[in-house]
Design an enzyme around this catalytic site. Structure first.
Site, PDB file in Angstrom:
ATOM      1  N   LYS A 178       0.848  -1.195   0.000  1.00  0.00           N
ATOM      2  CA  LYS A 178       0.000   0.000   0.000  1.00  0.00           C
ATOM      3  C   LYS A 178       0.885   1.248   0.000  1.00  0.00           C
ATOM      4  O   LYS A 178       1.823   1.354   0.786  1.00  0.00           O
ATOM      5  CB  LYS A 178      -0.905  -0.017   1.234  1.00  0.00           C
ATOM      6  CG  LYS A 178      -1.981   1.040   1.258  1.00  0.00           C
ATOM      7  CD  LYS A 178      -2.907   0.817   2.444  1.00  0.00           C
ATOM      8  CE  LYS A 178      -4.048   1.811   2.477  1.00  0.00           C
ATOM      9  NZ  LYS A 178      -4.989   1.550   3.590  1.00  0.00           N
ATOM     10  N   GLU A 227     -18.968  -5.348  11.227  1.00  0.00           N
ATOM     11  CA  GLU A 227     -19.844  -4.530  12.063  1.00  0.00           C
ATOM     12  C   GLU A 227     -20.871  -5.360  12.828  1.00  0.00           C
ATOM     13  O   GLU A 227     -21.217  -5.034  13.973  1.00  0.00           O
ATOM     14  CB  GLU A 227     -20.554  -3.481  11.200  1.00  0.00           C
ATOM     15  CG  GLU A 227     -19.641  -2.410  10.635  1.00  0.00           C
ATOM     16  CD  GLU A 227     -18.972  -2.805   9.335  1.00  0.00           C
ATOM     17  OE1 GLU A 227     -18.208  -1.984   8.785  1.00  0.00           O
ATOM     18  OE2 GLU A 227     -19.201  -3.955   8.866  1.00  0.00           O
ATOM     19  N   ARG A 275     -25.447  -2.175   8.458  1.00  0.00           N
ATOM     20  CA  ARG A 275     -25.141  -3.597   8.323  1.00  0.00           C
ATOM     21  C   ARG A 275     -25.406  -4.373   9.612  1.00  0.00           C
ATOM     22  O   ARG A 275     -25.534  -5.591   9.593  1.00  0.00           O
ATOM     23  CB  ARG A 275     -23.662  -3.772   7.946  1.00  0.00           C
ATOM     24  CG  ARG A 275     -23.187  -2.817   6.871  1.00  0.00           C
ATOM     25  CD  ARG A 275     -21.713  -2.975   6.601  1.00  0.00           C
ATOM     26  NE  ARG A 275     -21.529  -3.559   5.293  1.00  0.00           N
ATOM     27  CZ  ARG A 275     -20.395  -4.107   4.876  1.00  0.00           C
ATOM     28  NH1 ARG A 275     -19.356  -4.156   5.663  1.00  0.00           N
ATOM     29  NH2 ARG A 275     -20.297  -4.605   3.681  1.00  0.00           N
TER      30      ARG A 275
END
Length: 643
Positions: free
Chosen positions: A281, A366, A394
Site C-alpha cells: 500500500k 460490524e 449492516r
C-alpha cells in the site's frame, strides 16, 4: 505520460512490451500522486494495485469478463486503463466518482464502497453465466482487510460448493484495510510470507500441543494424521484448498509477468481459484510509505512532494469525540472502545494510545462488533462502538435483537452522519435516525456542536440498561450554539419574542446554525419563531407536544431521510397527545445522492435556509388565508445573491 495518454481502453495494453508496462506503471503512479494531491481521494490503496490492475486487464477481456472491486476505492487505476483520465474533478460534482460507477463506464459492474460484498456478487454472476450458458469469466478483487468480514466467508462457502464453476478470486494482500489488518485470517495469510519457517512452526506446534494437558496430545495426533498433516493445516493454501478452492500464490503483486502467468493459469482452470497477491500500500510514494497509521489511505489536498496537507480546517467532530473518549477513559475503568478496522478514521487512535488494552479492533465486521459489544456490556463493561453512520446499517439486526432486546448498555457513536457529499451515495449517513426509530428502548442523541458532543457522550455512557446512540457530522465543527433556555430536556435556541408564536422550529443536530438563519428570515416576514434543539431525538421529549400546542405550525429540519425520521416521530408524538397542529418535515428525500460537495448536495435537495424559509412562509400565509407568490418570494428579497 507518453504511454498513459495512449491508453484509451484495456486492449491498448496488449501491444506493450514488459519494459513498456513497467514504464506505464511508473507513469500511473506519477499521475495518481499529482492528480489526487489536488483533489483529495484514496491514494495509498491505488498506488498499491498498479501492476495488479494492468495484469488483470491484460489477461481478462473487460467488459465481457466481469472485473469486480472490493472495495471500490482501489479502482482509480482501473478507471485510467478504461479511458477515464480526467481526474481534475475527482469526487466533485460532474467529475469522476471515487468508486466504480455504472454511469461512467461499461467496465464498472458494481458501485460498492462497503467492504466484503464482492464475493457474493461474484458468486451470483458466476451462477448466472452457468445458467445462461455463457463462457464469460468473473474476477473478484478483494483485499485481505475485506476478508475479515463475515459476508466474504459466507460467499466463499457457496463458491467452493461448485467445483466446476469458473470464478477467479484475487486476494490483494497488503496487510492492511485502513490500518494494518488484524485477526486470525491476517495472521494466517502472514504465515505464507515466511514459508521457510513451516518446519520450525511444525516442531513448535507439536511441542506446544504435547505440553497441553489432556487434549494436547490427542489433538496433535488428530491434526498430524489428517489428510494434509499439520504442516498444511498451518499453511494458508491448506485453508483455502480444504474449502474446495484451488490456490495459486503467493505472487509478487508488483511483478507484471508473474501476475499475468498466475492469472492466466487461474483463467484456464475451470473452477473457483484463489490468486494470492502480495502488494504494498502506498508503493512508490515515500510520504505514504512513511505514514505508518494508514499509508495515505485517504487524503485531502496535499503538497505532492511532501505529502503534507495544504490547509487545516480546524477541529473536527471526530477529534472532539476522540479527545472526550480519552477523558472518559481516565475517569471510568469500565469504558472500552470497539472499532471495525477504522481506529484512526473514527477518532479512537488517541484512546488506543492511552488505553491499548481497552480497545478491540474486530476487523471489517460490524455485525460481530455489535454482538461483541452486547457481550462486553453483559460482562460488566460499557462498550463504545464508533463507526460510520452508513456502516451501522449492516448491524441493524444485532442492534435490535442482541443489544436492545437484552437491555445492554452499549453506546454507538455514529461518525459521518447526514450528508457527507464527495464519497457519494453509499457514504451519506442518511438512514440511521430512520432505521433506529423502531428499536425499543434505544435513545438517540444528535449533538449540535462540540460542547454537546462532549455532554451527550457523557450522558449516553451513563445509560446501563439500553443502547444509546450519539451521531454527528463529517468535517469541521462550527462555533458553539448556546441555548437561551430549556423546556423539558430540550434546549431553546431562540425565543419567539411574542406570546402568540407562529412556528415551532425543531432543529436536529448540526443543522442548528441553519435553523437559526431560517428563524431570522421568517422574522423579517413578521413570522415569530421558536427554535428548539431536542438534543435527544429518540424518544421524543414529553415537553414537545405541550410546546407545539402553543404554536400554529411545527417544522422539523433534519440531516436524515424524511421517511421515518425525526419529523415522522414528532408527528406521531403530537398525534398521540391529541395535538392537532400542522407539521412540515424537511430532510433528505428517499433517493441515492450523487457525489458532490456537502453544500452542493444540500442545495440540490432544498435543504438550505432560504429554501425552507420560503416554504414555511407560504405555509403560514395559507393559514392566514392570504397565500400568493409574493409571500414566499419576499424571502428572496432579503437574501444576498448566492453562488
Amino acid at each position: 505520460m507518453a504511454l498513459l495518454t495512449r491508453i484509451t481502453g484495456p486492449r491498448d495494453l496488449d501491444r506493450l512490451t514488459l519494459e513498456q508496462l513497467d514504464q506505464l506503471a511508473g507513469e500511473i503512479r506519477t499521475f495518481l500522486v499529482d492528480a489526487v494531491s489536488k483533489t483529495g481521494g484514496h491514494l495509498g490503496p491505488n498506488l498499491g494495485v498498479v501492476e495488479l490492475t494492468i495484469a488483470l486487464h491484460r489477461v481478462f477481456e473487460s467488459p465481457k469478463d466481469r472485473v469486480l472491486w472490493d472495495t471500490g476505492h482501489q479502482s482509480y487505476v482501473h478507471k485510467l486503463l478504461t479511458g477515464r483520465q480526467d481526474f481534475s474533478r475527482l469526487k466533485m460534482k460532474g467529475g469522476l466518482s471515487g468508486y466504480p460507477s455504472q454511469a461512467e463506464s461499461e467496465h464498472d459492474v458494481i458501485e460498492n464502497s462497503h467492504a466484503s460484498t464482492v464475493l457474493g456478487w461474484a458468486d451470483g454472476l458466476a451462477k448466472a453465466n452457468e445458467v445462461l450458458g455463457r463462457n464469460d469469466h468473473v474476477v473478484a478483487v478483494i483485499g485481505d482487510g475485506a476478508l475479515t468480514g463475515g459476508m466474504a466467508w459466507e460467499a466463499l462457502n457457496n463458491i467452493a460448493d461448485a467445483k466446476d464453476r469458473p470464478l477467479v478470486i484475487v486476494v490483494n494482500d497488503n496487510e492492511r484495510s485502513y490500518a494494518p489488518t488484524i485477526g486470525g485470517l491476517a495472521n494466517h495469510l502472514a504465515t505464507l510470507r515466511t514459508t521457510d519457517g513451516y518446519e520450525r512452526f511444525l516442531a513448535r506446534g507439536k511441542d506446544l500441543l504435547e505440553r497441553t494437558p489432556v487434549v494436547g496430545k490427542p489433538l496433535y495426533e488428530t491434526l498430524h494424521g489428517a489428510k494434509k498433516g499439520l504442516k498444511d493445516f498451518i499453511a494458508p493454501q491448506g485453508m483455502f484448498e480444504d474449502l474446495g478452492l484451488k490456490y495459486v500464490g503467493p505472487i509478487d503483486g508488483h511483478d507484471i509477468e508473474a501476475l499475468e502467468s498466475a492469472l492466466t493459469r487461474a483463467k484456464r482452470f475451470g473452477g473457483p481459484v484463489i490468486v494470492h497477491c502480495l502488494t504494498e500500500k502506498g508503493r512508490g510514494y515515500q510520504p505514504a510509505l512513511q505514514d505508518e497509521a494508514d499509508r495515505f489511505h485517504a487524503v485531502g489536498k496535499i503538497h505532492p512532494d511532501t505529502g503534507l496537507p495544504i490547509a487545516s480546517s480546524g477541529a473536527d467532530w471526530t477529534s472532539v469525540f476522540g479527545d472526550e473518549m480519552v477523558e472518559l477513559g481516565k475517569e471510568r475503568e469500565d469504558i472500552v472502545a470497539i472499532t471495525a478496522a477504522m481506529l484512526q478514521p473514527v477518532g479512537l487512535d488517541r484512546f488506543a494510545k492511552v488505553f491499548p488494552e481497552r480497545v478491540f479492533d474486530v476487523g471489517i465486521a460490524e455485525q460481530h462488533a455489535a454482538v461483541s459489544a452486547a457481550g462486553l456490556a453483559t460482562g460488566g463493561l460499557h462498550p463504545v462502538f464508533a463507526v460510520y453512520a452508513t456502516f451501522l446499517n449492516r448491524a441493524f439486526d444485532q442492534v435490535l435483537m442482541d443489544v436492545a432486546l437484552h437491555k445492554c448498555g452499549v453506546t454507538f457513536v455514529l461518525d459521518r452522519a447526514g450528508v457527507t457529499g464527495t464519497d457519494g451515495a453509499s457514504h451519506n449517513g442518511m438512514w440511521d435516525m430512520s432505521i433506529l426509530q423502531v428499536v425499543p428502548g434505544l435513545r438517540l442523541a444528535a449533538p449540535r456542536d462540540a460542547d454537546q458532543v462532549r455532554a451527550q457522550l457523557r450522558e449516553a455512557v451513563e445509560v446501563k440498561d439500553a443502547p444509546t446512540v450519539v451521531r454527528f457530522s463529517k468535517g469541521a465543527v462550527g462555533p458553539a450554539v448556546p441555548a437561551v433556555g430549556r423546556v423539558g430536556g430540550m434546549d431553546v435556541l431562540r425565543e419567539p419574542g411574542t406570546d402568540t408564536p407562529d412556528v415551532l422550529l425543531v432543529s436536529v443536530g448540526a443543522l442548528a446554525p441553519m435553523c437559526l438563519e431560517i428563524a431570522s428570515l421568517l422574522d423579517r416576514q413578521g413570522i415569530s419563531t421558536t427554535v428548539v434543539d431536542p438534543r435527544w431525538v429518540k424518544p421524543v421529549d414529553e415537553a414537545m407536544a405541550p410546546l407545539a400546542e402553543q404554536h400554529r405550525v411545527v417544522v422539523t429540519v433534519e440531516d436524515n431521510s424524511r421517511v421515518g425520521g425525526v419529523g415522522s416521530a414528532v408527528a406521531q408524538a403530537l398525534r398521540d397527545a391529541g395535538v392537532d397542529v400542522p407539521l412540515r418535515d424537511f430532510g433528505i428525500p428517499p433517493r441515492f445522492l450523487d457525489h458532490a460537495s456537502r453544500a452542493e448536495v444540500m442545495a440540490e435537495i432544498g435543504l438550505t435556509a432560504p429554501d425552507i424559509a420560503r416554504q414555511v412562509t407560504g405555509l403560514v400565509a395559507k393559514l392566514d388565508g392570504r397565500f400568493d407568490d409574493s409571500a414566499a418570494q419576499a424571502v428572496d428579497a432579503v437574501q444576498p445573491a448566492r453562488d
